[in-house]
Design a protein around this motif. Structure first.
Motif, PDB file in Angstrom:
ATOM      1  N   VAL A  87       0.864  -1.183   0.000  1.00  0.00           N
ATOM      2  CA  VAL A  87       0.000   0.000   0.000  1.00  0.00           C
ATOM      3  C   VAL A  87       0.896   1.227   0.000  1.00  0.00           C
ATOM      4  CG1 VAL A  87      -1.815   1.250   1.202  1.00  0.00           C
ATOM      5  CG2 VAL A  87      -1.789  -1.248   1.255  1.00  0.00           C
ATOM      6  N   GLN A  89       0.564   4.347   0.334  1.00  0.00           N
ATOM      7  CA  GLN A  89       0.422   5.422   1.322  1.00  0.00           C
ATOM      8  C   GLN A  89       0.946   5.045   2.698  1.00  0.00           C
ATOM      9  OE1 GLN A  89      -1.870   4.428  -0.803  1.00  0.00           O
ATOM     10  NE2 GLN A  89      -2.982   6.149  -1.687  1.00  0.00           N
ATOM     11  N   LEU A  90       1.084   3.751   2.948  1.00  0.00           N
ATOM     12  CA  LEU A  90       1.516   3.335   4.283  1.00  0.00           C
ATOM     13  C   LEU A  90       3.035   3.266   4.373  1.00  0.00           C
ATOM     14  CD1 LEU A  90      -0.991   0.469   5.221  1.00  0.00           C
ATOM     15  CD2 LEU A  90      -1.127   2.901   5.752  1.00  0.00           C
ATOM     16  N   LEU A  98       1.501  -5.544   7.593  1.00  0.00           N
ATOM     17  CA  LEU A  98       0.092  -5.397   7.220  1.00  0.00           C
ATOM     18  C   LEU A  98      -0.695  -6.683   7.472  1.00  0.00           C
ATOM     19  CD1 LEU A  98      -2.073  -3.573   6.130  1.00  0.00           C
ATOM     20  CD2 LEU A  98      -1.450  -4.239   3.807  1.00  0.00           C
ATOM     21  N   ASN A  99      -1.748  -6.540   8.237  1.00  0.00           N
ATOM     22  CA  ASN A  99      -2.623  -7.645   8.637  1.00  0.00           C
ATOM     23  C   ASN A  99      -1.943  -8.645   9.567  1.00  0.00           C
ATOM     24  OD1 ASN A  99      -5.253  -8.491   8.585  1.00  0.00           O
ATOM     25  ND2 ASN A  99      -4.858 -10.060   7.072  1.00  0.00           N
ATOM     26  N   ARG A 109      -7.012  -4.398  20.000  1.00  0.00           N
ATOM     27  CA  ARG A 109      -5.969  -4.420  18.989  1.00  0.00           C
ATOM     28  C   ARG A 109      -5.386  -3.045  18.689  1.00  0.00           C
ATOM     29  NH1 ARG A 109      -5.077  -8.029  14.950  1.00  0.00           N
ATOM     30  NH2 ARG A 109      -6.886  -7.841  13.604  1.00  0.00           N
ATOM     31  N   PHE A 110      -4.821  -2.435  19.735  1.00  0.00           N
ATOM     32  CA  PHE A 110      -4.093  -1.186  19.529  1.00  0.00           C
ATOM     33  C   PHE A 110      -2.751  -1.498  18.892  1.00  0.00           C
ATOM     34  CE2 PHE A 110      -6.950   0.335  22.911  1.00  0.00           C
ATOM     35  CZ  PHE A 110      -7.429   1.461  22.266  1.00  0.00           C
ATOM     36  N   LEU A 111      -2.352  -0.651  17.951  1.00  0.00           N
ATOM     37  CA  LEU A 111      -1.093  -0.877  17.246  1.00  0.00           C
ATOM     38  C   LEU A 111       0.080  -0.600  18.171  1.00  0.00           C
ATOM     39  CD1 LEU A 111      -1.978   1.067  13.998  1.00  0.00           C
ATOM     40  CD2 LEU A 111      -1.862  -1.411  14.236  1.00  0.00           C
TER      41      LEU A 111
ATOM     42  N   ARG B 165      -6.144   5.965  14.105  1.00  0.00           N
ATOM     43  CA  ARG B 165      -4.678   6.012  14.058  1.00  0.00           C
ATOM     44  C   ARG B 165      -4.005   4.929  14.884  1.00  0.00           C
ATOM     45  NH1 ARG B 165      -3.557   7.783  10.169  1.00  0.00           N
ATOM     46  NH2 ARG B 165      -3.556   9.938   9.485  1.00  0.00           N
ATOM     47  N   ARG B 166      -4.700   4.427  15.893  1.00  0.00           N
ATOM     48  CA  ARG B 166      -4.007   3.584  16.861  1.00  0.00           C
ATOM     49  C   ARG B 166      -4.430   2.123  16.836  1.00  0.00           C
ATOM     50  NH1 ARG B 166      -0.446   6.223  17.128  1.00  0.00           N
ATOM     51  NH2 ARG B 166      -0.186   8.267  18.043  1.00  0.00           N
ATOM     52  N   THR B 167      -5.428   1.792  16.018  1.00  0.00           N
ATOM     53  CA  THR B 167      -5.876   0.393  16.021  1.00  0.00           C
ATOM     54  C   THR B 167      -5.644  -0.248  14.650  1.00  0.00           C
ATOM     55  OG1 THR B 167      -8.135   0.813  15.290  1.00  0.00           O
ATOM     56  CG2 THR B 167      -7.716   0.992  17.659  1.00  0.00           C
ATOM     57  N   THR B 168      -5.669  -1.575  14.634  1.00  0.00           N
ATOM     58  CA  THR B 168      -5.521  -2.281  13.360  1.00  0.00           C
ATOM     59  C   THR B 168      -6.665  -1.929  12.429  1.00  0.00           C
ATOM     60  OG1 THR B 168      -6.571  -4.132  14.452  1.00  0.00           O
ATOM     61  CG2 THR B 168      -4.225  -4.299  14.123  1.00  0.00           C
ATOM     62  N   LEU B 171      -5.855   1.239  10.718  1.00  0.00           N
ATOM     63  CA  LEU B 171      -4.782   1.036   9.734  1.00  0.00           C
ATOM     64  C   LEU B 171      -5.346   0.357   8.483  1.00  0.00           C
ATOM     65  CD1 LEU B 171      -1.680   1.261   9.264  1.00  0.00           C
ATOM     66  CD2 LEU B 171      -1.532  -1.096  10.048  1.00  0.00           C
ATOM     67  N   HIS B 172      -6.243  -0.589   8.703  1.00  0.00           N
ATOM     68  CA  HIS B 172      -6.812  -1.305   7.562  1.00  0.00           C
ATOM     69  C   HIS B 172      -7.718  -0.417   6.718  1.00  0.00           C
ATOM     70  CE1 HIS B 172      -6.015  -5.522   9.465  1.00  0.00           C
ATOM     71  NE2 HIS B 172      -4.926  -4.818   9.241  1.00  0.00           N
ATOM     72  N   THR B 174      -7.132   2.756   6.046  1.00  0.00           N
ATOM     73  CA  THR B 174      -6.195   3.448   5.159  1.00  0.00           C
ATOM     74  C   THR B 174      -5.634   2.492   4.119  1.00  0.00           C
ATOM     75  OG1 THR B 174      -5.609   4.831   7.033  1.00  0.00           O
ATOM     76  CG2 THR B 174      -4.172   4.950   5.121  1.00  0.00           C
ATOM     77  N   ALA B 175      -5.327   1.265   4.541  1.00  0.00           N
ATOM     78  CA  ALA B 175      -4.757   0.288   3.614  1.00  0.00           C
ATOM     79  C   ALA B 175      -5.740  -0.020   2.484  1.00  0.00           C
ATOM     80  CB  ALA B 175      -4.385  -0.986   4.363  1.00  0.00           C
ATOM     81  N   GLY B 178      -6.098   2.873   0.212  1.00  0.00           N
ATOM     82  CA  GLY B 178      -4.889   3.116  -0.566  1.00  0.00           C
ATOM     83  C   GLY B 178      -4.735   2.117  -1.702  1.00  0.00           C
ATOM     84  N   SER B 183      -4.376  -4.880  -0.218  1.00  0.00           N
ATOM     85  CA  SER B 183      -4.881  -5.206   1.111  1.00  0.00           C
ATOM     86  C   SER B 183      -5.490  -6.596   1.119  1.00  0.00           C
ATOM     87  CB  SER B 183      -5.934  -4.187   1.548  1.00  0.00           C
ATOM     88  OG  SER B 183      -5.403  -2.897   1.496  1.00  0.00           O
ATOM     89  N   VAL B 188      -6.300  -8.807   4.325  1.00  0.00           N
ATOM     90  CA  VAL B 188      -7.232  -7.917   5.008  1.00  0.00           C
ATOM     91  C   VAL B 188      -8.643  -8.210   4.498  1.00  0.00           C
ATOM     92  CG1 VAL B 188      -7.933  -5.513   5.335  1.00  0.00           C
ATOM     93  CG2 VAL B 188      -5.509  -6.105   5.287  1.00  0.00           C
ATOM     94  N   GLY B 246      -7.244   6.443   0.845  1.00  0.00           N
ATOM     95  CA  GLY B 246      -5.870   6.170   1.222  1.00  0.00           C
ATOM     96  C   GLY B 246      -5.251   7.207   2.132  1.00  0.00           C
TER      97      GLY B 246
END
Ligand code: ATP
Ligand code: MG
Lengths: 251, 332
Positions: A87, A89-90, A98-99, A109-111, B165-168, B171-172, B174-175, B178, B183, B188, B246
């Motif tokens: 991706v 943008q990431l 990713l995933n 599930r906090f990063l 911003r802080r969780t999967t 993130l997914h 945005t993924a 994008g 993905s 995903v 994205g």
């Protein structure tokens, strides 16, 4: 790993017409074939991204039915897709994870970005992939660097048993290609990872692989150990079958 | 950058009219900002996917009516509110399912929902205004008290930002926005992520419906939900969320909402003619957007033409120091 009689059509186009193929533990198998022969489609089926119309897959002799990419990963199958599956943008480290993010907080599930960033940096350093920073978005990287990230993602985990590489060296300079080839050979030797490598460059195939399969029009038409064949023979085989095809088409 | 525009506008209106910076205006301003902020946050969830939800404004119109109907049917107010939020979630789920499973572009799916929901509101209310169900504490907490809307909006912004911003899950989002194929290839669950975003968007829209319903004290079935939805989209985009997907930011949407709120409120106070108001607001939004887009392009070194060089100059003036600091950090 073994597949039997795999077929797949997209609408009216029948892409795979009964593929039989096997991959022994620790073996590196090269798969070659013309553009559009169905190589990538085969890889997508083995990795659970597409489901075949018919055919059966076996892992360690047991029949398995993969429902998703996650499912395949649970069986230790990792893939570098031809499109790299990054991706843009990431950041590099988010792409690497990713995933399969490192998380805290149980169900929420906090990063854990700090851990992922550090692990990404360490792993890329270990395998000598050279990028400006793991924080840059992947879109800022060169084609070869992106490819290296995709390979790194597939090889990062220790539990990988089968690695599928769809043209992993296509955009790489000689030096970077060597790096990836070393990495892959190292994986095969030290961890006994089996590999299926698709590549249009026969020199790479002979350098990397124990055995080579030719895919033509959705079937495996040649299966030889690289020891028992040569660059010249393989090229001759491809050219002659290509000629034959043209004759059939014009007849 | 957009924050600077907001501050500049606020200073401008304060200088122009002493009424802008007054205490009594603070609560008025907050009632402009709060709904736009929540709509903006709601839209960031779907815009970041590269989707859009046009129906969220109509969910906003419908939700307080649903509370009234459920209350009339014998449900307690709180229960009615909870059931209504569930119904809003179902509406979002339907939007998501049609978009994901049937492959209809979300612009079309939710355009359909807009009219369907509008029809439901008009049919069920016979076009007659009613009072919202519930008074006292519930009403006060849910928008009745002057500052409750803005407190809710800020709380939602904080939770939204954390989720995003802080969780999967964030993130997914945005993924998927994008690169959907990438993905999916990474495993995903693209469809699930999308459906959840539509659900969140709809529920937030329904929630703003309560806030404004209790604040205004009467429910008008003819309220234009589309324009409110577009304020939300504008806030999100002004704040830096890409319509193409994205790239999204909750904080940006919050700041964008403040800018739009300040514009609306400020124009009201300095007494621009009601007809001219829409024109000026439109031009102001365009101006803010052009500046923002060009600054973004200049930052990535792609700005072209007159606006590009203008933006580059502006940026150099502003970030001469910051840019250098950033480069040094990278070098380290
Ligand atoms: N999702 C799809 N929908 C329709 N047709 C598809 C799809 N994916 C692949 N195909 C078709 O299947 C055929 C085989 O494609 P595939 O990508 O497997 O070829 P390949 O052997 O990997 O070729 P290359 O060497 O160019 O990568 C092509 O004709 C392609 O057009
Ligand atoms: Mg291919």
């Amino acid at each position: 790993m073994q597949v039997e009689g795999i077929t797949k059509s997209f609408g009216a186009v029948s892409v795979l017409r009964g593929v039989d193929l096997h991959l022994e533990p620790g073996e590196v198998l090269g798969v070659v074939g013309a553009n559009g022969a169905g190589k990538s489609t085969l890889v997508k089926i083995i990795t659970g991204y597409l489901s075949p119309d018919s055919g059966q897959m076996y892992l360690g002799g047991e029949p398995v039915h993969l429902r998703s990419v996650q499912d395949a990963r649970r069986h230790g199958i990792e893939t570098v897709f031809q499109d790299l599956a990054l991706v843009d943008q990431l950041s590099v480290y988010h792409n690497l994870f990713l995933n399969r993010e490192t998380t805290t907080g149980g169900r929420l599930r906090f990063l854990n970005n700090r851990r992922m960033r550090a692990d990404a940096r360490r792993y890329l350093h270990n395998i000598q992939v050279d990028i400006p920073s793991v924080d840059v978005p992947v879109e800022k990287l060169s084609g070869g660097q992106r490819q290296a990230i995709a390979v790194a993602r597939a090889t990062r985990r220790d539990d990988v048993k089968i690695l599928l590489l769809d043209e992993p060296l296509a955009a790489m300079g000689a030096k970077e290609a060597k790096l990836i080839i070393d990495l892959v050979q190292n994986l095969a030797r030290t961890r006994g990872v089996s590999m299926l490598v698709i590549d249009h460059n026969y020199t790479h195939i002979f350098e990397l692989c124990d055995r080579v399969n030719v895919v033509e029009q959705g079937r495996v038409t040649l299966d030889k150990r690289t020891k028992d064949t040569s660059l010249a023979e393989l090229t001759e085989f491809m050219v002659s079958s290509y000629r034959q095809q043209i004759e059939e088409d014009s007849a | 950058m957009i924050a600077l525009i907001g501050v500049a506008l606020a200073i401008f209106f304060s200088v122009y009219s002493s009424a802008f910076a007054s205490v009594s205006n603070a609560s008025t301003l907050s009632t402009y900002v709060a709904p736009i902020m929540i709509f903006g946050i709601a839209e960031v969830f779907v815009l970041t996917l590269g989707e859009i939800d046009l129906s969220v404004g109509e969910v906003y119109v419908l939700s307080p009516f649903l509370v009234v109907y459920l209350n009339d049917a014998g449900l307690g107010v709180i229960a009615a509110i909870i059931v209504t939020l569930i119904i809003c979630a179902v509406i979002g789920c339907v939007n998501g399912l049609i978009t994901v499973r049937l492959g209809v572009p979300s612009f079309i799916t939710t355009l359909g929902t807009v009219f369907a929901l509008k029809g439901i509101v008009l049919l069920s209310s016979n076009g007659i205004q009613v009072n919202p169900a519930g008074t006292g504490t519930i009403a006060n907490v849910l928008g009745g008290w002057s500052y409750s809307s803005i407190i809710w909006a800020l709380a939602i912004a904080v939770v939204g930002h954390t989720l995003f911003r802080r969780t999967t899950f964030g993130l997914h989002i945005t993924a998927v926005g994008g690169n959907q194929t990438a993905s999916a290839e990474a495993g995903v669950k693209v469809g699930v992520v999308k459906i959840w975003c539509f659900v969140l968007c709809s529920v937030l829209g329904g929630f703003v419906g309560f806030l404004d319903g209790y604040r205004i004290g009467s429910l008008n079935p003819g309220t234009d939900g589309l324009i409110l939805m577009f304020y939300g989209v504008a806030a999100a985009v002004i704040g830096g969320t890409a319509l193409t997907g994205g790239r999204g930011t909750m904080i940006g949407a919050g700041i964008g909402a403040i800018v739009l709120g300040v514009l609306q409120d400020g124009f009201n106070i300095i007494g621009i003619n009601a007809f001219a108001y829409q024109l000026v607001l439109g031009l102001a939004i365009l101006g803010a957007m052009i500046l923002n887009v060009q600054l973004e392009l200049a930052r990535s070194g792609q700005g072209a033409g007159v606006y590009g060089s203008l933006a580059r100059t502006l940026m150099r003036l502003r970030t001469g120091g910051a840019g250098r600091r950033r480069r040094e950090r990278v070098a380290k």
